[in-house]
Design a protein around this motif. Structure first.
Motif, PDB file in Angstrom:
ATOM      1  N   ASN A   1      18.710 -26.322  22.726  1.00  0.00           N
ATOM      2  CA  ASN A   1      19.134 -27.663  22.336  1.00  0.00           C
ATOM      3  C   ASN A   1      20.088 -27.533  21.153  1.00  0.00           C
ATOM      4  O   ASN A   1      19.669 -27.594  19.999  1.00  0.00           O
ATOM      5  CB  ASN A   1      17.927 -28.535  21.987  1.00  0.00           C
ATOM      6  N   THR A   2      21.357 -27.345  21.452  1.00  0.00           N
ATOM      7  CA  THR A   2      22.339 -27.155  20.384  1.00  0.00           C
ATOM      8  C   THR A   2      22.456 -28.375  19.478  1.00  0.00           C
ATOM      9  O   THR A   2      22.864 -28.248  18.331  1.00  0.00           O
ATOM     10  CB  THR A   2      23.720 -26.791  20.957  1.00  0.00           C
ATOM     11  N   SER A   3      22.067 -29.550  19.982  1.00  0.00           N
ATOM     12  CA  SER A   3      22.189 -30.753  19.156  1.00  0.00           C
ATOM     13  C   SER A   3      21.230 -30.737  17.968  1.00  0.00           C
ATOM     14  O   SER A   3      21.434 -31.457  17.003  1.00  0.00           O
ATOM     15  CB  SER A   3      21.975 -32.014  19.992  1.00  0.00           C
ATOM     16  N   VAL A   4      20.170 -29.913  18.017  1.00  0.00           N
ATOM     17  CA  VAL A   4      19.252 -29.812  16.881  1.00  0.00           C
ATOM     18  C   VAL A   4      19.427 -28.504  16.120  1.00  0.00           C
ATOM     19  O   VAL A   4      18.731 -28.257  15.148  1.00  0.00           O
ATOM     20  CB  VAL A   4      17.768 -29.982  17.308  1.00  0.00           C
ATOM     21  N   GLY A   5      20.340 -27.647  16.578  1.00  0.00           N
ATOM     22  CA  GLY A   5      20.629 -26.429  15.837  1.00  0.00           C
ATOM     23  C   GLY A   5      20.266 -25.132  16.507  1.00  0.00           C
ATOM     24  O   GLY A   5      20.370 -24.074  15.889  1.00  0.00           O
ATOM     25  N   ASP A   6      19.791 -25.168  17.758  1.00  0.00           N
ATOM     26  CA  ASP A   6      19.515 -23.917  18.464  1.00  0.00           C
ATOM     27  C   ASP A   6      20.817 -23.162  18.678  1.00  0.00           C
ATOM     28  O   ASP A   6      21.838 -23.755  19.040  1.00  0.00           O
ATOM     29  CB  ASP A   6      18.867 -24.180  19.828  1.00  0.00           C
ATOM     30  N   ARG A   7      20.789 -21.858  18.472  1.00  0.00           N
ATOM     31  CA  ARG A   7      21.957 -21.009  18.696  1.00  0.00           C
ATOM     32  C   ARG A   7      21.466 -19.694  19.302  1.00  0.00           C
ATOM     33  O   ARG A   7      21.258 -18.708  18.608  1.00  0.00           O
ATOM     34  CB  ARG A   7      22.701 -20.705  17.388  1.00  0.00           C
ATOM     35  N   TRP A   8      21.249 -19.676  20.603  1.00  0.00           N
ATOM     36  CA  TRP A   8      20.773 -18.481  21.293  1.00  0.00           C
ATOM     37  C   TRP A   8      21.920 -17.513  21.564  1.00  0.00           C
ATOM     38  O   TRP A   8      23.044 -17.930  21.842  1.00  0.00           O
ATOM     39  CB  TRP A   8      20.119 -18.850  22.623  1.00  0.00           C
ATOM     40  N   SER A   9      21.615 -16.225  21.507  1.00  0.00           N
ATOM     41  CA  SER A   9      22.597 -15.196  21.841  1.00  0.00           C
ATOM     42  C   SER A   9      21.874 -13.901  22.180  1.00  0.00           C
ATOM     43  O   SER A   9      20.690 -13.732  21.885  1.00  0.00           O
ATOM     44  CB  SER A   9      23.546 -14.957  20.664  1.00  0.00           C
ATOM     45  N   VAL A  10      22.618 -12.987  22.821  1.00  0.00           N
ATOM     46  CA  VAL A  10      22.123 -11.632  23.015  1.00  0.00           C
ATOM     47  C   VAL A  10      22.442 -10.912  21.706  1.00  0.00           C
ATOM     48  O   VAL A  10      23.599 -10.838  21.293  1.00  0.00           O
ATOM     49  CB  VAL A  10      22.810 -10.938  24.210  1.00  0.00           C
ATOM     50  N   ALA A  11      21.399 -10.436  21.034  1.00  0.00           N
ATOM     51  CA  ALA A  11      21.551  -9.888  19.692  1.00  0.00           C
ATOM     52  C   ALA A  11      21.949  -8.412  19.709  1.00  0.00           C
ATOM     53  O   ALA A  11      21.748  -7.707  20.699  1.00  0.00           O
ATOM     54  CB  ALA A  11      20.243 -10.049  18.920  1.00  0.00           C
ATOM     55  N   ASP A  12      22.493  -7.984  18.582  1.00  0.00           N
ATOM     56  CA  ASP A  12      22.789  -6.569  18.370  1.00  0.00           C
ATOM     57  C   ASP A  12      21.510  -5.847  17.991  1.00  0.00           C
ATOM     58  O   ASP A  12      20.663  -6.429  17.330  1.00  0.00           O
ATOM     59  CB  ASP A  12      23.824  -6.415  17.248  1.00  0.00           C
ATOM     60  N   PRO A  13      21.345  -4.593  18.373  1.00  0.00           N
ATOM     61  CA  PRO A  13      22.281  -3.853  19.213  1.00  0.00           C
ATOM     62  C   PRO A  13      22.196  -4.348  20.656  1.00  0.00           C
ATOM     63  O   PRO A  13      21.119  -4.670  21.154  1.00  0.00           O
ATOM     64  CB  PRO A  13      21.808  -2.407  19.091  1.00  0.00           C
ATOM     65  N   LYS A  14      23.345  -4.442  21.285  1.00  0.00           N
ATOM     66  CA  LYS A  14      23.419  -4.893  22.676  1.00  0.00           C
ATOM     67  C   LYS A  14      22.743  -3.852  23.571  1.00  0.00           C
ATOM     68  O   LYS A  14      22.659  -2.671  23.220  1.00  0.00           O
ATOM     69  CB  LYS A  14      24.876  -5.053  23.117  1.00  0.00           C
ATOM     70  N   PRO A  15      22.272  -4.280  24.749  1.00  0.00           N
ATOM     71  CA  PRO A  15      21.675  -3.309  25.673  1.00  0.00           C
ATOM     72  C   PRO A  15      22.713  -2.286  26.136  1.00  0.00           C
ATOM     73  O   PRO A  15      23.915  -2.570  26.153  1.00  0.00           O
ATOM     74  CB  PRO A  15      21.187  -4.173  26.841  1.00  0.00           C
ATOM     75  N   ASP A  16      22.243  -1.103  26.496  1.00  0.00           N
ATOM     76  CA  ASP A  16      23.110  -0.063  27.036  1.00  0.00           C
ATOM     77  C   ASP A  16      23.662  -0.557  28.368  1.00  0.00           C
ATOM     78  O   ASP A  16      22.925  -0.690  29.346  1.00  0.00           O
ATOM     79  CB  ASP A  16      22.308   1.223  27.214  1.00  0.00           C
ATOM     80  N   ALA A  17      24.955  -0.836  28.429  1.00  0.00           N
ATOM     81  CA  ALA A  17      25.581  -1.410  29.632  1.00  0.00           C
ATOM     82  C   ALA A  17      25.537  -0.466  30.821  1.00  0.00           C
ATOM     83  O   ALA A  17      25.701  -0.908  31.961  1.00  0.00           O
ATOM     84  CB  ALA A  17      27.023  -1.807  29.328  1.00  0.00           C
ATOM     85  N   ALA A  18      25.300   0.818  30.593  1.00  0.00           N
ATOM     86  CA  ALA A  18      25.167   1.758  31.700  1.00  0.00           C
ATOM     87  C   ALA A  18      23.804   1.610  32.376  1.00  0.00           C
ATOM     88  O   ALA A  18      23.611   2.052  33.512  1.00  0.00           O
ATOM     89  CB  ALA A  18      25.354   3.190  31.208  1.00  0.00           C
ATOM     90  N   VAL A  19      22.858   0.948  31.696  1.00  0.00           N
ATOM     91  CA  VAL A  19      21.509   0.739  32.237  1.00  0.00           C
ATOM     92  C   VAL A  19      21.346  -0.701  32.726  1.00  0.00           C
ATOM     93  O   VAL A  19      20.917  -0.941  33.851  1.00  0.00           O
ATOM     94  CB  VAL A  19      20.430   1.091  31.181  1.00  0.00           C
ATOM     95  N   ALA A  20      21.665  -1.673  31.882  1.00  0.00           N
ATOM     96  CA  ALA A  20      21.534  -3.088  32.240  1.00  0.00           C
ATOM     97  C   ALA A  20      22.626  -3.877  31.529  1.00  0.00           C
ATOM     98  O   ALA A  20      22.832  -3.701  30.328  1.00  0.00           O
ATOM     99  CB  ALA A  20      20.164  -3.632  31.853  1.00  0.00           C
ATOM    100  N   ALA A  21      23.307  -4.726  32.272  1.00  0.00           N
ATOM    101  CA  ALA A  21      24.414  -5.503  31.703  1.00  0.00           C
ATOM    102  C   ALA A  21      24.214  -6.991  31.973  1.00  0.00           C
ATOM    103  O   ALA A  21      23.682  -7.375  33.021  1.00  0.00           O
ATOM    104  CB  ALA A  21      25.740  -5.040  32.298  1.00  0.00           C
ATOM    105  N   LEU A  22      24.672  -7.807  31.034  1.00  0.00           N
ATOM    106  CA  LEU A  22      24.625  -9.253  31.208  1.00  0.00           C
ATOM    107  C   LEU A  22      25.522  -9.628  32.387  1.00  0.00           C
ATOM    108  O   LEU A  22      26.715  -9.326  32.392  1.00  0.00           O
ATOM    109  CB  LEU A  22      25.093  -9.961  29.939  1.00  0.00           C
ATOM    110  N   ALA A  23      24.927 -10.252  33.393  1.00  0.00           N
ATOM    111  CA  ALA A  23      25.672 -10.643  34.592  1.00  0.00           C
ATOM    112  C   ALA A  23      26.042 -12.119  34.573  1.00  0.00           C
ATOM    113  O   ALA A  23      27.057 -12.516  35.156  1.00  0.00           O
ATOM    114  CB  ALA A  23      24.848 -10.338  35.847  1.00  0.00           C
ATOM    115  N   ASP A  24      25.228 -12.941  33.895  1.00  0.00           N
ATOM    116  CA  ASP A  24      25.483 -14.380  33.890  1.00  0.00           C
ATOM    117  C   ASP A  24      24.713 -15.032  32.751  1.00  0.00           C
ATOM    118  O   ASP A  24      23.607 -14.611  32.424  1.00  0.00           O
ATOM    119  CB  ASP A  24      25.054 -15.004  35.228  1.00  0.00           C
TER     120      ASP A  24
END
Length: 152
Positions: free
Chosen positions: A63-86
């Motif tokens: 709910n960004t209207s109340v201040g939620d700010r979700w993200s994939v945090a650092d360190p990012k996953p190893d893209a050779a193992v699993a990558a953000l698809a969507d």
């Protein structure tokens, strides 16, 4: 009227669990031509084992209207193992006519190759994790959840 910070922190954890539970019905295809979300992790699941090419999804209340700010945090996953698809935010129809209505954000990852990696999602509520020295109360508002991903 806004809840006190300790109440908000407890509510944030409950909302996270509710968002994950709500998302359990959203597995698989997202309608014609939509993304394949694969396996949706439940609220208590913190690890998943997949074969190359399989997908898994984590759903969080957003709910960004109340201040939620979700993200994939650092360190990012190893893209050779699993990558953000969507990444997709689903908002209910009422969000178009009412203020303060949140939705569900889906993070879908695809298994790319053998190995183990970590995926960490972060809710930096109202930017509190960006403060030089967040107070103890503000730290309670930050939600960080890590998932272990093993690809065989």
């Amino acid at each position: 009227m806004f809840a006190s910070k300790p109440v908000r922190a407890a509510a944030s954890a409950a909302v996270l669990a509710a968002g994950l539970t709500v998302g359990l019905t959203a597995c698989g295809q997202d309608g014609p031509g939509g993304p394949d979300r694969g396996r949706l992790l439940g609220p208590e699941e913190r690890s998943v084992t997949l074969a190359v090419g399989e997908r898994f999804t984590v759903a969080v209340r957003d709910n960004t209207s109340v201040g939620d700010r979700w993200s994939v945090a650092d360190p990012k996953p190893d893209a050779a193992v699993a990558a953000l698809a969507d990444e997709k935010l689903d908002l209910p129809e009422k969000s178009k006519t009412a203020d303060g209505v949140g939705g569900t954000r889906f993070y879908t990852f695809e298994a790319k190759g053998s190995g183990t990696t970590a995926v960490t999602l972060l809710n930096c509520f109202r930017g509190y994790c960006n403060l030089p020295a967040p107070s103890d109360e503000n730290r309670k508002m930050i939600v960080r959840t890590t998932y272990t991903v093993t690809v065989r």
